[in-house]
Write a protein that holds these residues in place. Sequence first.
Motif, PDB file in Angstrom:
ATOM      1  N   LEU A 102     -96.433 -34.136 110.476  1.00 38.45           N
ATOM      2  CA  LEU A 102     -95.557 -35.071 109.758  1.00 38.45           C
ATOM      3  C   LEU A 102     -96.123 -35.393 108.375  1.00 38.45           C
ATOM      4  CD1 LEU A 102     -94.707 -37.547 112.665  1.00 38.45           C
ATOM      5  CD2 LEU A 102     -93.145 -35.900 111.606  1.00 38.45           C
ATOM      6  N   GLY A 142     -96.079 -32.196 106.132  1.00 36.64           N
ATOM      7  CA  GLY A 142     -94.708 -31.899 105.738  1.00 36.64           C
ATOM      8  C   GLY A 142     -94.231 -32.830 104.642  1.00 36.64           C
ATOM      9  N   THR A 143     -94.656 -34.099 104.704  1.00 36.75           N
ATOM     10  CA  THR A 143     -94.300 -35.046 103.649  1.00 36.75           C
ATOM     11  C   THR A 143     -95.015 -34.699 102.350  1.00 36.75           C
ATOM     12  OG1 THR A 143     -93.941 -36.765 105.307  1.00 36.75           O
ATOM     13  CG2 THR A 143     -94.230 -37.485 103.034  1.00 36.75           C
ATOM     14  N   SER A 195     -93.926 -29.573 110.196  1.00 43.63           N
ATOM     15  CA  SER A 195     -93.911 -29.785 108.740  1.00 43.63           C
ATOM     16  C   SER A 195     -92.584 -29.342 108.133  1.00 43.63           C
ATOM     17  CB  SER A 195     -95.064 -29.016 108.085  1.00 43.63           C
ATOM     18  OG  SER A 195     -96.309 -29.568 108.428  1.00 43.63           O
ATOM     19  N   THR A 215     -89.921 -31.876 108.968  1.00 47.99           N
ATOM     20  CA  THR A 215     -90.170 -33.066 108.146  1.00 47.99           C
ATOM     21  C   THR A 215     -89.707 -32.832 106.718  1.00 47.99           C
ATOM     22  OG1 THR A 215     -92.095 -33.612 109.511  1.00 47.99           O
ATOM     23  CG2 THR A 215     -91.940 -34.677 107.357  1.00 47.99           C
ATOM     24  N   TYR A 216     -90.007 -31.656 106.195  1.00 46.47           N
ATOM     25  CA  TYR A 216     -89.612 -31.318 104.826  1.00 46.47           C
ATOM     26  C   TYR A 216     -88.094 -31.408 104.666  1.00 46.47           C
ATOM     27  CZ  TYR A 216     -89.028 -28.591 100.550  1.00 46.47           C
ATOM     28  OH  TYR A 216     -88.666 -28.178  99.296  1.00 46.47           O
ATOM     29  N   TRP A 254     -86.549 -34.978 104.507  1.00 45.20           N
ATOM     30  CA  TRP A 254     -86.636 -35.687 103.233  1.00 45.20           C
ATOM     31  C   TRP A 254     -85.520 -35.278 102.272  1.00 45.20           C
ATOM     32  CZ3 TRP A 254     -89.133 -39.973 102.370  1.00 45.20           C
ATOM     33  CH2 TRP A 254     -90.267 -40.282 103.116  1.00 45.20           C
TER      34      TRP A 254
END
Length: 519
Positions: A235, A238-239, A294, A297-298, A301
């Motif tokens: 997480l 990925g952010t 990741s 998560t990407y 966003w």
Amino acid sequence: MTGLEPAPRSQRDGRPPSLRQWMAPAIPGSRLMGWLGPLLVTLFAGVLRFYDLGKPRAVIFDETYYAKDAYALLKFGYEHNTVKNADSLLLQHPPNLNIWADGGSFVAHPPAGKWLIAIGEWMFGMTPFGWRFASAVIGTLSVLILARVARRMTRSNLLGTAAGLLLALDGMQLVTSRTAILDIFVMFWILAGFACLVIDRDRTRAALAAKVMETGNESELGPFVMHWWRLAAGLCLGTAVATKWTGIYYIAAFGIMVLIWDIGARRAAGVRQPYAGGFLLDAVPAFVSLVVVSGITYLAWWSGWIFNAGGWGRGRVSGNPITAFVQAMPRLWNYHQQMWHFHTTLTVKHDYQSWPWNWMFLKRPVAFYYNEPSGCGASKCSREVLGIGTPAIWWVSIITLLVVAGWWLVQRDWRAGATVAGFLAGWLPWFYFGFGHRTMFLFYATPMLPFMVLSIVLVMGMLLGPADGLPLRRVFGAAACGAYVLLVLANFYFLYPILTGQIIPYDAWHSRMWFDSWI
């Protein structure tokens, strides 16, 4: 010592002592001190980062992009075009927020960092304090995370607190913490991901040892252990990628690193086929945690762009969320191709550009803001926010990184290897773009900072030696480490006025320009 450390084996086979053995272990029952020291240096860092955060009252350097993009995310869900004089409109009393032109804006970076900046703007308004608030919070919390992860790696309250203090006293970390740009967010999420992986290493090695003892090592490959903290690392990483794409290099580096850790854990536990066990039982879950999580998560966003019409290249949006998502993917891929083209062909000359092979020497810092106001009591005054690291940290880290790299080559100590891997993941990829003459700046090195500091505290641990070592060595080691920290503090104090935009006499400003390339 924890259950699966390499030190006992190194003693049996006559190898030099491990890095852990040279260091002072944490005092038993010192959990309170393990938090008190880091919390105190975090409080100190917070004061430095929040004091006069709204000054200078100006849109400095790349805030002209990110502050407005962040507010557009609040207003539209995607980055939006602004009128040409938007900077001056924002600085009115109160700010004139009628700054929007027509259409979505093409942006060079994903939206995660701008969403975080937007939180401060939502809480405190479209003001310099508002758009810098999130950076200051993230920069402050980074100090706490590094202090705690350094403590975990060294088992020393003193070294953990020292790591946090050094990061708090770095000029580049301070400037990026007081400016609405993205690099401090990249640094934070990479450091947070790294911390999760270090916690996971400790916990899963203990779990692996316990399972081997319970089963008597019945399996050739060893038992399977669930790595929950790696999901959290996914997480975070990925952010980081959703803030700037440079975070992807850390996913690759950390992925290799954790596989080496897993194989080493199985070897230390006495598993008969540690390599096969590592690849078959650990590699695939690690890929899912660090790459798949990741990636999800990407994409999350990007949801503002995916589910709202009007963004750059987005087109119409279906009322069905699933259909909207599926229809958005080809357009998002096309958008990413345009972003990649921008990044790989950006060769415009800039007065403050620098190359990665010069970064550690601080050859060309970035003037985020400069003017010559009155009010300092001299005939000529200067006011600057200079994006530069504290030389006593950066220049010394060149030596300590080499020492730690050598120690890893000799000892294969995981702490040394992890520190060097984190540093190289943030540094080496830029050489490829540097040889292509891509425009780049010193503050791109911000994500490397925690690993530079870790290298310094690891060497400090070597100087101190073990708690039960020779008293004379402890005295001289403590004196050397204490003198170094005082040197960093004095260096930071001297540079502080040009890191925070203080109004000082021109001669005082010029005395801080140690090299012509700093001007």
